[in-house]
Design a protein around this motif. Sequence first.
Motif, PDB file in Angstrom:
ATOM      1  N   UNK A   1       0.854  -1.175   0.000  1.00 11.09           N
ATOM      2  CA  UNK A   1       0.000   0.000   0.000  1.00 11.09           C
ATOM      3  C   UNK A   1       0.898   1.235   0.000  1.00 11.09           C
ATOM      4  N   UNK A   2       0.581   2.211  -0.822  1.00 11.23           N
ATOM      5  CA  UNK A   2       1.416   3.399  -0.945  1.00 11.23           C
ATOM      6  C   UNK A   2       1.232   4.334   0.247  1.00 11.23           C
ATOM      7  N   UNK A   3       2.237   5.182   0.457  1.00 15.45           N
ATOM      8  CA  UNK A   3       2.181   6.162   1.536  1.00 15.45           C
ATOM      9  C   UNK A   3       0.963   7.064   1.375  1.00 15.45           C
ATOM     10  N   UNK A   4       0.656   7.421   0.147  1.00 17.84           N
ATOM     11  CA  UNK A   4      -0.503   8.282  -0.110  1.00 17.84           C
ATOM     12  C   UNK A   4      -1.804   7.624   0.353  1.00 17.84           C
ATOM     13  N   UNK A   5      -1.971   6.335   0.059  1.00 19.19           N
ATOM     14  CA  UNK A   5      -3.188   5.629   0.472  1.00 19.19           C
ATOM     15  C   UNK A   5      -3.271   5.499   1.987  1.00 19.19           C
ATOM     16  N   UNK A   6      -2.143   5.180   2.617  1.00 21.36           N
ATOM     17  CA  UNK A   6      -2.128   5.074   4.083  1.00 21.36           C
ATOM     18  C   UNK A   6      -2.501   6.409   4.705  1.00 21.36           C
ATOM     19  N   UNK A   7      -1.897   7.495   4.210  1.00 24.06           N
ATOM     20  CA  UNK A   7      -2.202   8.832   4.718  1.00 24.06           C
ATOM     21  C   UNK A   7      -3.667   9.192   4.530  1.00 24.06           C
ATOM     22  N   UNK A   8      -4.222   8.827   3.393  1.00 23.74           N
ATOM     23  CA  UNK A   8      -5.624   9.133   3.106  1.00 23.74           C
ATOM     24  C   UNK A   8      -6.539   8.374   4.064  1.00 23.74           C
ATOM     25  N   UNK A   9      -6.251   7.105   4.280  1.00 25.13           N
ATOM     26  CA  UNK A   9      -7.063   6.300   5.204  1.00 25.13           C
ATOM     27  C   UNK A   9      -6.971   6.862   6.620  1.00 25.13           C
ATOM     28  N   UNK A  10      -5.760   7.195   7.063  1.00 23.83           N
ATOM     29  CA  UNK A  10      -5.588   7.768   8.402  1.00 23.83           C
ATOM     30  C   UNK A  10      -6.330   9.101   8.545  1.00 23.83           C
ATOM     31  N   UNK A  11      -6.181   9.969   7.556  1.00 20.26           N
ATOM     32  CA  UNK A  11      -6.861  11.267   7.609  1.00 20.26           C
ATOM     33  C   UNK A  11      -8.375  11.079   7.617  1.00 20.26           C
ATOM     34  N   UNK A  12      -8.885  10.189   6.788  1.00 23.58           N
ATOM     35  CA  UNK A  12     -10.332   9.926   6.764  1.00 23.58           C
ATOM     36  C   UNK A  12     -10.803   9.376   8.109  1.00 23.58           C
ATOM     37  N   UNK A  13      -9.999   8.519   8.735  1.00 22.20           N
ATOM     38  CA  UNK A  13     -10.366   7.985  10.052  1.00 22.20           C
ATOM     39  C   UNK A  13     -10.425   9.103  11.084  1.00 22.20           C
ATOM     40  N   UNK A  63     -13.257  21.015   8.207  1.00 24.63           N
ATOM     41  CA  UNK A  63     -12.093  21.641   7.558  1.00 24.63           C
ATOM     42  C   UNK A  63     -11.170  20.565   7.001  1.00 24.63           C
ATOM     43  N   UNK A  64     -10.879  19.551   7.801  1.00 19.50           N
ATOM     44  CA  UNK A  64     -10.037  18.454   7.324  1.00 19.50           C
ATOM     45  C   UNK A  64     -10.682  17.741   6.139  1.00 19.50           C
ATOM     46  N   UNK A  65     -11.989  17.499   6.244  1.00 17.30           N
ATOM     47  CA  UNK A  65     -12.705  16.815   5.167  1.00 17.30           C
ATOM     48  C   UNK A  65     -12.669  17.582   3.856  1.00 17.30           C
ATOM     49  N   UNK A  66     -12.855  18.880   3.928  1.00 16.63           N
ATOM     50  CA  UNK A  66     -12.813  19.701   2.710  1.00 16.63           C
ATOM     51  C   UNK A  66     -11.438  19.641   2.067  1.00 16.63           C
ATOM     52  N   UNK A  67     -10.385  19.738   2.881  1.00 13.71           N
ATOM     53  CA  UNK A  67      -9.031  19.668   2.331  1.00 13.71           C
ATOM     54  C   UNK A  67      -8.747  18.303   1.721  1.00 13.71           C
ATOM     55  N   UNK A  68      -9.241  17.241   2.342  1.00 14.41           N
ATOM     56  CA  UNK A  68      -9.027  15.904   1.800  1.00 14.41           C
ATOM     57  C   UNK A  68      -9.778  15.705   0.487  1.00 14.41           C
ATOM     58  N   UNK A  69     -11.036  16.092   0.476  1.00  8.19           N
ATOM     59  CA  UNK A  69     -11.866  15.879  -0.717  1.00  8.19           C
ATOM     60  C   UNK A  69     -11.392  16.725  -1.901  1.00  8.19           C
ATOM     61  N   UNK A  70     -10.922  17.934  -1.633  1.00  7.23           N
ATOM     62  CA  UNK A  70     -10.495  18.813  -2.719  1.00  7.23           C
ATOM     63  C   UNK A  70      -9.057  18.564  -3.154  1.00  7.23           C
ATOM     64  N   UNK A  71      -8.368  17.661  -2.454  1.00  2.67           N
ATOM     65  CA  UNK A  71      -7.018  17.294  -2.872  1.00  2.67           C
ATOM     66  C   UNK A  71      -5.926  18.253  -2.439  1.00  2.67           C
TER      67      UNK A  71
END
Length: 141
Positions: A1-13, A63-71
């Motif tokens: 699993x790439x660092x990007x995917x791990x970071x995305x999963x952690x941030x979403x959690x 705020x975190x969700x908006x930053x994640x969704x908008x990339x």
Amino acid sequence: MSLRKINTVLAAAFILFILWFGTEFILSPETTAPGFGLPSWPPGDGGGFLVVKGVRDVVMALVLGILLVTGHRRALGWVLLVEALAAYGDMANVLAHHGSVATALGVHCLTATLMVVNGLLIMRETRNIAAAPATPAPQPA
């Protein structure tokens, strides 16, 4: 699993956890408050102060969700680092008011530290993008 995917999963959690916890403080502060770690319910009508905490958490999650969704991943990393200060502040509040040390360290400190780790990992993931020089536009011949 790439660092990007791990970071995305952690941030979403984190987003889902903070959103859930904040919503619980808004909808039922009297049942959620004991899990925060403070030793007692505030005297008088303290429920309003607990709702303020819930609103704070919901806004932080959005705020975190908006930053994640908008990339906007680099901004997401910075905001995770800054928002971790709120969880460290919650830990200090619980400890200063003789609350549960286990909750202060096991919930608030652990959450804050994991947010810092996630924020730093996202910053690492995006450092090459931020450091990349802009390529000049081709000039007409």
